[in-house]
Scaffold this active site. Structure first.
Site, PDB file in Angstrom:
ATOM      1  N   HIS A  38      38.109 -34.880  77.824  1.00  0.00           N
ATOM      2  CA  HIS A  38      37.767 -36.063  78.630  1.00  0.00           C
ATOM      3  C   HIS A  38      38.002 -37.365  77.861  1.00  0.00           C
ATOM      4  O   HIS A  38      38.103 -38.430  78.476  1.00  0.00           O
ATOM      5  CB  HIS A  38      36.331 -35.981  79.161  1.00  0.00           C
ATOM      6  CG  HIS A  38      35.254 -36.258  78.162  1.00  0.00           C
ATOM      7  ND1 HIS A  38      34.524 -35.257  77.546  1.00  0.00           N
ATOM      8  CD2 HIS A  38      34.767 -37.427  77.667  1.00  0.00           C
ATOM      9  CE1 HIS A  38      33.631 -35.805  76.735  1.00  0.00           C
ATOM     10  NE2 HIS A  38      33.763 -37.115  76.784  1.00  0.00           N
ATOM     11  N   ASP A  97      36.755 -28.395  77.639  1.00  0.00           N
ATOM     12  CA  ASP A  97      36.770 -29.811  77.284  1.00  0.00           C
ATOM     13  C   ASP A  97      37.274 -30.018  75.854  1.00  0.00           C
ATOM     14  O   ASP A  97      36.631 -30.688  75.034  1.00  0.00           O
ATOM     15  CB  ASP A  97      35.375 -30.431  77.440  1.00  0.00           C
ATOM     16  CG  ASP A  97      35.434 -31.957  77.566  1.00  0.00           C
ATOM     17  OD1 ASP A  97      36.552 -32.515  77.547  1.00  0.00           O
ATOM     18  OD2 ASP A  97      34.369 -32.581  77.652  1.00  0.00           O
ATOM     19  N   SER A 127      31.733 -38.498  71.679  1.00  0.00           N
ATOM     20  CA  SER A 127      32.471 -37.377  72.273  1.00  0.00           C
ATOM     21  C   SER A 127      33.662 -36.974  71.428  1.00  0.00           C
ATOM     22  O   SER A 127      34.472 -37.815  71.036  1.00  0.00           O
ATOM     23  CB  SER A 127      32.972 -37.762  73.671  1.00  0.00           C
ATOM     24  OG  SER A 127      31.901 -37.909  74.566  1.00  0.00           O
TER      25      SER A 127
END
Length: 367
Positions: free
Chosen positions: A41, A71, A142
């Site tokens: 992402h 992911d 992230s």
């Protein structure tokens, strides 16, 4: 066993900053596989992103592998740069309550490390196990590593529950290790792992140009676009100006409506806020001097220059001396913008040199 400080120091050169046209995130380099690991992402929709690290300046990086289900994404590391070796730990040895460290770039605060414990080793969400942690992770974390107290990567920091009190989740290293081993024989080829059947899809086995050959699910390889990304409105005007001034637009982009460029020894950050219609350009110069006797004459000089300069303002934020210009978006054109930005860039570089030479200002430390 290494101390927390030693662990964080050993990771800093391997932690990578990642930026796209729409946002920023974190990645980390694994020498064994010669790849940068991050979340899918973070780079979603991009076959090429901007990366930067402690040991190298901003560079473009090719996205080689995407994995929507887990992911994960793998990127090309910078060429001819020696980065430290960090290793993967073993998920099976983890226990609830084990201390952990999360490293990343939350909210642009580079190389931030937060400590906590594993709240639950095997929290299941959407059919996958995640490591639930109470170490604070935020937007920008992230793709960064979750590290045990032995200095090993045990997970990839992936998501948080908004509104939760330090409810963070990391993808366990076992999923990452499997993905790395699957892709390793095809390194240097664009690929994606089917989110339905987990088959590795490559250009040579892609069915009818867009389907997984194993299950028929529609997939998308990280392929370079046939046409360059084109911003609109004020963002397009800003990029046109920067191009005219010889700046590399791809390297300048740092997320949505933010650009960063170097001019001599000064770093200039340009931000456009569509909500209030203003474009703020801040050139970060040097730091205030340590000698208190130099502060008064320095302030007098800054105030005098603000009186002389038209449209430019020198200010002090904490220890930073900043040269700024604010422009209303409707007043900025590709024609007048070249003159306005060029003046800012030239003045920033000149002021940075002068302040260090004449007033004992200190070199700014870049993260």
């Amino acid at each position: 066993m290494p101390s927390t400080v030693e662990i964080v120091d050993s990771f800093k050169d391997a932690i990578i900053q990642i930026a796209t046209q729409t946002g920023t995130g974190t990645g980390f380099y694994l020498r064994k596989y010669d790849l940068i690991v991050t979340n899918n992402h973070v780079i979603e929709g991009n076959a090429e992103v901007t990366i930067a690290g402690k040991k190298f300046d901003k560079a473009l990086s090719r996205v080689w592998y995407t994995d929507r289900k887990h992911d994960l994404a793998f990127l090309q590391p910078p060429a001819q740069i020696q980065l430290p070796e960090i290793s993967l730990g073993e998920y099976d040895r983890l226990k609830d309550g084990d201390p952990v460290i999360a490293i990343g770039h939350p909210y642009g605060l580079n190389y931030t490390a937060t400590q906590g414990v594993i709240s639950k080793v095997d929290r299941v969400r959407e059919g996958l196990k995640y490591i639930q942690i109470d170490a604070a992770i935020n937007p920008g974390n992230s793709g960064g590593p979750l590290v045990n107290m032995g200095g090993e990567i045990i997970g990839v920091n992936t998501f948080i529950i908004l509104g939760g009190d330090n409810l963070g989740f990391a993808l366990p290293e076992q999923y990452l290790r499997t993905a790395l081993d699957i892709y390793a024989p095809y390194k240097g080829k664009p690929s994606t792992r089917c989110h339905a059947c987990e088959f590795l899809v490559l250009p040579e086995n892609l069915d009818s140009g867009k389907y997984c050959p194993s299950c028929g699910t529609e997939v998308k390889l990280p392929e370079m676009p046939k046409e360059e990304f084109e911003p609109i409105g004020a963002a397009k005007t800003i990029e046109t100006i920067l191009k005219s001034l010889g700046k590399d637009i791809k390297l300048a982009r740092e997320g949505a409506n933010t650009w960063s460029v170097k001019e001599g020894s000064a770093r200039i950050i340009i931000r456009y806020n569509p909500e209030n219609y203003f474009i703020a350009s801040d050139a970060y110069l040097c730091l205030l001097p340590n000698d208190p006797l130099r502060i008064k004459p320095l302030y007098q000089f800054l105030l005098q220059e603000n009186y002389r300069n038209r449209g430019l303002v020198l200010s002090c934020v904490n220890q930073n001396i900043i040269l700024s210009r604010v422009v209303y978006d409707l007043d900025l054109t590709a024609e007048n913008g070249v003159q306005l930005f060029q003046q800012l860039f030239q003045k920033a570089d000149a002021y940075d040199d002068l302040l260090k030479k004449e007033y004992g200002c200190l070199e700014r430390i870049e993260e």
